[in-house]
Design a protein around this motif. Structure first.
Motif, PDB file in Angstrom:
ATOM      1  N   HIS A  88     -68.096  10.788  14.381  1.00 22.20           N
ATOM      2  CA  HIS A  88     -69.293  10.648  15.216  1.00 22.20           C
ATOM      3  C   HIS A  88     -69.902   9.266  15.039  1.00 22.20           C
ATOM      4  O   HIS A  88     -70.819   9.071  14.251  1.00 22.20           O
ATOM      5  N   HIS A  89     -69.362   8.312  15.776  1.00 26.69           N
ATOM      6  CA  HIS A  89     -69.883   6.949  15.706  1.00 26.69           C
ATOM      7  C   HIS A  89     -71.066   6.803  16.650  1.00 26.69           C
ATOM      8  O   HIS A  89     -71.080   7.348  17.743  1.00 26.69           O
ATOM      9  N   HIS A  90     -72.049   6.080  16.199  1.00 22.16           N
ATOM     10  CA  HIS A  90     -73.231   5.784  17.008  1.00 22.16           C
ATOM     11  C   HIS A  90     -73.317   4.274  17.183  1.00 22.16           C
ATOM     12  O   HIS A  90     -74.328   3.661  16.888  1.00 22.16           O
ATOM     13  N   ASP A  91     -72.224   3.687  17.642  1.00 24.80           N
ATOM     14  CA  ASP A  91     -72.158   2.236  17.793  1.00 24.80           C
ATOM     15  C   ASP A  91     -72.373   1.843  19.252  1.00 24.80           C
ATOM     16  O   ASP A  91     -71.621   1.105  19.834  1.00 24.80           O
ATOM     17  N   ASP A  92     -73.441   2.380  19.823  1.00 22.51           N
ATOM     18  CA  ASP A  92     -73.754   2.128  21.227  1.00 22.51           C
ATOM     19  C   ASP A  92     -74.602   0.870  21.392  1.00 22.51           C
ATOM     20  O   ASP A  92     -75.579   0.840  22.107  1.00 22.51           O
ATOM     21  N   HIS A  93     -74.194  -0.171  20.701  1.00 25.53           N
ATOM     22  CA  HIS A  93     -74.920  -1.441  20.772  1.00 25.53           C
ATOM     23  C   HIS A  93     -74.002  -2.535  21.326  1.00 25.53           C
ATOM     24  O   HIS A  93     -72.801  -2.355  21.438  1.00 25.53           O
ATOM     25  N   ILE A  94     -74.617  -3.636  21.670  1.00 25.00           N
ATOM     26  CA  ILE A  94     -73.896  -4.791  22.210  1.00 25.00           C
ATOM     27  C   ILE A  94     -73.237  -5.553  21.061  1.00 25.00           C
ATOM     28  O   ILE A  94     -73.798  -5.661  19.974  1.00 25.00           O
ATOM     29  N   HIS A  95     -72.060  -6.094  21.322  1.00 23.77           N
ATOM     30  CA  HIS A  95     -71.393  -6.982  20.372  1.00 23.77           C
ATOM     31  C   HIS A  95     -71.386  -8.384  20.971  1.00 23.77           C
ATOM     32  O   HIS A  95     -71.213  -8.546  22.171  1.00 23.77           O
ATOM     33  N   PHE A  96     -71.605  -9.365  20.129  1.00 20.44           N
ATOM     34  CA  PHE A  96     -71.672 -10.763  20.572  1.00 20.44           C
ATOM     35  C   PHE A  96     -70.587 -11.563  19.864  1.00 20.44           C
ATOM     36  O   PHE A  96     -70.501 -11.536  18.641  1.00 20.44           O
ATOM     37  N   LEU A  97     -69.755 -12.261  20.633  1.00 19.46           N
ATOM     38  CA  LEU A  97     -68.686 -13.100  20.097  1.00 19.46           C
ATOM     39  C   LEU A  97     -69.044 -14.565  20.323  1.00 19.46           C
ATOM     40  O   LEU A  97     -69.222 -14.995  21.464  1.00 19.46           O
ATOM     41  N   CYS A  98     -69.188 -15.312  19.223  1.00 19.14           N
ATOM     42  CA  CYS A  98     -69.529 -16.728  19.333  1.00 19.14           C
ATOM     43  C   CYS A  98     -68.280 -17.529  19.684  1.00 19.14           C
ATOM     44  O   CYS A  98     -67.270 -17.478  18.975  1.00 19.14           O
ATOM     45  N   ASP A  99     -68.368 -18.287  20.784  1.00 19.43           N
ATOM     46  CA  ASP A  99     -67.252 -19.126  21.229  1.00 19.43           C
ATOM     47  C   ASP A  99     -67.023 -20.314  20.304  1.00 19.43           C
ATOM     48  O   ASP A  99     -65.924 -20.858  20.260  1.00 19.43           O
ATOM     49  N   ALA A 100     -68.038 -20.701  19.550  1.00 16.50           N
ATOM     50  CA  ALA A 100     -67.919 -21.876  18.682  1.00 16.50           C
ATOM     51  C   ALA A 100     -67.300 -21.535  17.327  1.00 16.50           C
ATOM     52  O   ALA A 100     -66.317 -22.138  16.912  1.00 16.50           O
ATOM     53  N   CYS A 101     -67.852 -20.545  16.631  1.00 18.99           N
ATOM     54  CA  CYS A 101     -67.379 -20.236  15.277  1.00 18.99           C
ATOM     55  C   CYS A 101     -66.464 -19.017  15.212  1.00 18.99           C
ATOM     56  O   CYS A 101     -65.841 -18.759  14.191  1.00 18.99           O
ATOM     57  N   GLY A 102     -66.417 -18.231  16.297  1.00 20.14           N
ATOM     58  CA  GLY A 102     -65.543 -17.066  16.341  1.00 20.14           C
ATOM     59  C   GLY A 102     -66.107 -15.822  15.679  1.00 20.14           C
ATOM     60  O   GLY A 102     -65.434 -14.800  15.624  1.00 20.14           O
ATOM     61  N   THR A 103     -67.339 -15.875  15.187  1.00 21.13           N
ATOM     62  CA  THR A 103     -67.946 -14.720  14.528  1.00 21.13           C
ATOM     63  C   THR A 103     -68.329 -13.668  15.568  1.00 21.13           C
ATOM     64  O   THR A 103     -68.828 -13.999  16.641  1.00 21.13           O
ATOM     65  N   THR A 104     -68.090 -12.399  15.246  1.00 15.67           N
ATOM     66  CA  THR A 104     -68.512 -11.293  16.089  1.00 15.67           C
ATOM     67  C   THR A 104     -69.676 -10.602  15.403  1.00 15.67           C
ATOM     68  O   THR A 104     -69.580 -10.217  14.244  1.00 15.67           O
ATOM     69  N   TYR A 105     -70.786 -10.461  16.117  1.00 12.00           N
ATOM     70  CA  TYR A 105     -72.005  -9.848  15.580  1.00 12.00           C
ATOM     71  C   TYR A 105     -72.282  -8.526  16.270  1.00 12.00           C
ATOM     72  O   TYR A 105     -72.054  -8.388  17.477  1.00 12.00           O
ATOM     73  N   CYS A 106     -72.818  -7.573  15.526  1.00  9.87           N
ATOM     74  CA  CYS A 106     -73.347  -6.341  16.096  1.00  9.87           C
ATOM     75  C   CYS A 106     -74.825  -6.591  16.384  1.00  9.87           C
ATOM     76  O   CYS A 106     -75.584  -6.924  15.477  1.00  9.87           O
ATOM     77  N   LEU A 107     -75.214  -6.455  17.630  1.00 15.66           N
ATOM     78  CA  LEU A 107     -76.619  -6.601  18.000  1.00 15.66           C
ATOM     79  C   LEU A 107     -77.195  -5.197  18.123  1.00 15.66           C
ATOM     80  O   LEU A 107     -77.330  -4.631  19.213  1.00 15.66           O
TER      81      LEU A 107
END
Length: 140
Positions: A88-107
């Motif tokens: 039961h995942h509750h990961d209904d949030h936006i993910h952001f991928l930085c084009d410069a550093c390649g880091t993926t963030y959970c917003l």
């Protein structure tokens, strides 16, 4: 957030092994998501590819981490919110991928908008990945 890797593993009825502790610790110390290759690289020669893969799959199944799709069809993994549990995942949030550093963030504070599907369709998961420049890379 839990105080230790051992506590998280025990709470999820998992054996406390060195590989699980080390991989989970990587997630706890990372600001963003990790790919399978990132984990292999950071763990050095300590774990083989199969151990890393099985550990990640177990963590996903237990609701410890969730998957994030990428534009190159690879998968990244990030820690789940405390409300996630096995199956039961509750990961209904936006993910952001930085084009410069390649880091993926959970917003976590930005939820995925509801999508009205046609009659007869039933969604099981909605993924939204936004790309651009993160706050660390943005000179403004």
């Amino acid at each position: 957030m839990f105080s230790s890797t051992s506590e998280i593993l025990k709470r999820n009825q998992l054996s406390v092994t060195e590989s699980r502790k080390k991989i989970l610790d990587m997630f706890l110390r990372t600001d963003g998501a990790l790919a399978h290759a990132d984990i292999e690289q950071r763990s050095g020669t300590g774990f083989d590819r199969v151990t890393v893969y099985r550990t990640l799959q177990t963590f996903v199944e237990k609701g410890i981490i969730h998957t994030i799709p990428t534009t190159d069809n690879s998968v990244r993994y990030a820690l789940c919110k405390d409300e996630c549990s096995a199956g039961h995942h509750h990961d209904d949030h936006i993910h952001f991928l930085c084009d410069a550093c390649g880091t993926t963030y959970c917003l976590d504070h930005i939820t995925v908008p509801a999508v009205q599907l046609p009659k007869g369709f039933r969604a099981t998961q909605t993924d939204v990945v936004v790309s651009g420049i993160c706050s660390k890379c943005n000179p403004a």
